[in-house]
Structure formats: C-alpha cells, structure tokens
Design a protein around this motif. Structure first.
Motif, mmCIF file in Angstrom:
data_model
loop_
_atom_site.group_PDB
_atom_site.id
_atom_site.type_symbol
_atom_site.label_atom_id
_atom_site.label_comp_id
_atom_site.label_asym_id
_atom_site.label_seq_id
_atom_site.Cartn_x
_atom_site.Cartn_y
_atom_site.Cartn_z
ATOM 1 N N UNK A 206 8.132 62.772 61.058
ATOM 2 C CA UNK A 206 9.068 61.903 60.357
ATOM 3 C C UNK A 206 9.417 60.662 61.151
ATOM 4 N N UNK A 207 10.668 60.246 61.058
ATOM 5 C CA UNK A 207 11.110 59.044 61.733
ATOM 6 C C UNK A 207 11.025 59.166 63.246
ATOM 7 N N UNK A 208 11.220 60.368 63.789
ATOM 8 C CA UNK A 208 11.143 60.562 65.238
ATOM 9 C C UNK A 208 9.802 60.106 65.791
ATOM 10 N N UNK A 209 8.742 60.264 65.006
ATOM 11 C CA UNK A 209 7.408 59.891 65.461
ATOM 12 C C UNK A 209 7.223 58.381 65.521
ATOM 13 N N UNK A 210 8.104 57.649 64.870
ATOM 14 C CA UNK A 210 8.017 56.191 64.887
ATOM 15 C C UNK A 210 8.861 55.579 65.997
ATOM 16 N N UNK A 211 9.931 56.258 66.362
ATOM 17 C CA UNK A 211 10.809 55.753 67.401
ATOM 18 C C UNK A 211 12.138 55.272 66.855
ATOM 19 N N UNK A 212 13.140 55.130 67.724
ATOM 20 C CA UNK A 212 14.480 54.733 67.275
ATOM 21 C C UNK A 212 14.542 53.340 66.669
ATOM 22 N N UNK A 213 13.565 52.493 66.944
ATOM 23 C CA UNK A 213 13.549 51.161 66.347
ATOM 24 C C UNK A 213 13.562 51.232 64.829
ATOM 25 N N UNK A 214 13.041 52.310 64.261
ATOM 26 C CA UNK A 214 12.909 52.438 62.813
ATOM 27 C C UNK A 214 14.009 53.298 62.191
#
Length: 202
Positions: free
Chosen positions: A116-124
């Motif tokens: 999910x979003x964790x795989x994209x990083x906190x920027x997203x």
C-alpha cells in the motif's frame, strides 16, 4: 530534556516492514510514557533513512490520536520517496558519500516487504494535521528532491514547514568536519529550542 534513540531491527533479509513496526511501536510507547520521563512533548526526527522511519512513526501517532505529543519534526538529508525521487534516478556514481544508483537499487530491494502507501513512502501520505517541520538537505545529495518535495507537501497542507538546502554539501554532510556541518547542526539545535520554547509558552 531527555534524549531517546529507537533501537529498531536492521532491515535484515530485506524486512523493512519489521523496522517500520519497531519504530512505530517504540515511538508510541514513548508518547504514552512521557510523564515517566518528566517531559511533556517529543521532538521527533532522523537522518537519511532514519528520517523516513521518524516520519512514518509520526503518521502512526496521528492515526492513533497522539500526534499532539510531538512538538516538531526534524529531517536531515531525509529519504521520503521509496520509489526513488528524480534527483536519485538522475544521479551517477560520482555522488559523494553515497552512490545514487546503488541507493536506488537498495530501495527496490527493500520495498517488496511493504504494501500500500507504505511501499511508496511518507511523501505520498496525507500530511495534514502535523506539527512544525524542519527539513535540511545538501545541494549535492542524490536524494535532495526528497527533502524539497516533502517540504512542499508539508507546507501546503500545514503551513508550518521550513526547508534549508546547504550549498556544495553531500548526503550526511552534517557529520563531516566542515563549517557547513557546524552551521547546519547549529540551525537544527536553535530550531528545536525555538519549538520547545513555543510549546512551553503555549
């Protein structure tokens, strides 16, 4: 003032998910036990990948309704885009301190343990309702764009972010025996003091 460092799992066997779980759990525990340390607020931050972990821990605290325990967030040469920012993707092996392309391959190796979003990083992530932030970066850092982009999104959603880019400075320059490092570290200490004083007055 009390200093605390998170003794999290290293991402052995590429298990960045376990490292994130450690960071979130330990920071939440700290937020729940501030009275035992005779302090009222946390100043949360980190350097490089540590800034990524600190940002995720802050987002976790907000999700648990505990973000008010954090007086501010400090990032030094932070990594916030796990997909690889443009500056990282365009970097070459001539980068100082870290090899940009090797760092990009490391991200590609570590992110499959996340979803999910964790795989994209906190920027997203949704960055709304977060405390003041200071992001410090070096102009020669392959992940310079991470700090700039994080600042722009934090500022647009909260209006309480600052970003300072030091010229001719590589990744992790604040640890080098140079005058720019002294200036950067002095800036961070002054900003932290200012935020804590503001909390006391407020």
């Amino acid at each position: 003032m009390v200093g605390a460092g998170v003794d999290f799992h290293n991402a052995a066997d590429d298990r960045l998910d376990l490292t994130l779980l450690d960071s979130k759990a330990l920071v939440e525990w700290l937020a729940d036990h501030l009275a035992g340390f005779e302090v009222e607020r946390i100043m949360l931050g980190g350097e490089s990948s540590g800034a990524h972990l600190a940002a995720e821990a802050l987002l976790h605290l907000r999700a648990r309704g505990k973000a008010e325990a954090v007086a501010g967030f400090v990032s030094m040469c932070g990594a916030f885009d796990l997909g690889g920012s443009q500056s990282l993707r365009l970097s070459t092996g001539k980068s100082l301190v870290i090899d940009g392309q090797s760092a990009l391959r490391n991200l590609q190796r570590l992110t499959p343990s996340l979803s999910g979003r964790d795989a994209k990083g906190p920027l997203f992530a949704d960055l709304s309702c977060l405390p003041p932030a200071l992001l410090v970066a070096g102009a020669l850092d392959p992940i310079l764009d991470d700090s700039i982009s994080m600042y722009e999104r934090w500022q647009s959603q909260n209006g309480n972010a600052d970003c300072v880019v030091f010229p001719e400075s590589p990744h992790g320059f604040n640890r080098l025996p140079i005058k720019l490092a002294t200036r950067a570290n002095r800036l961070v200490r002054a900003w932290i003091s200012q935020m804590l004083d503001h909390c006391k007055r407020g």
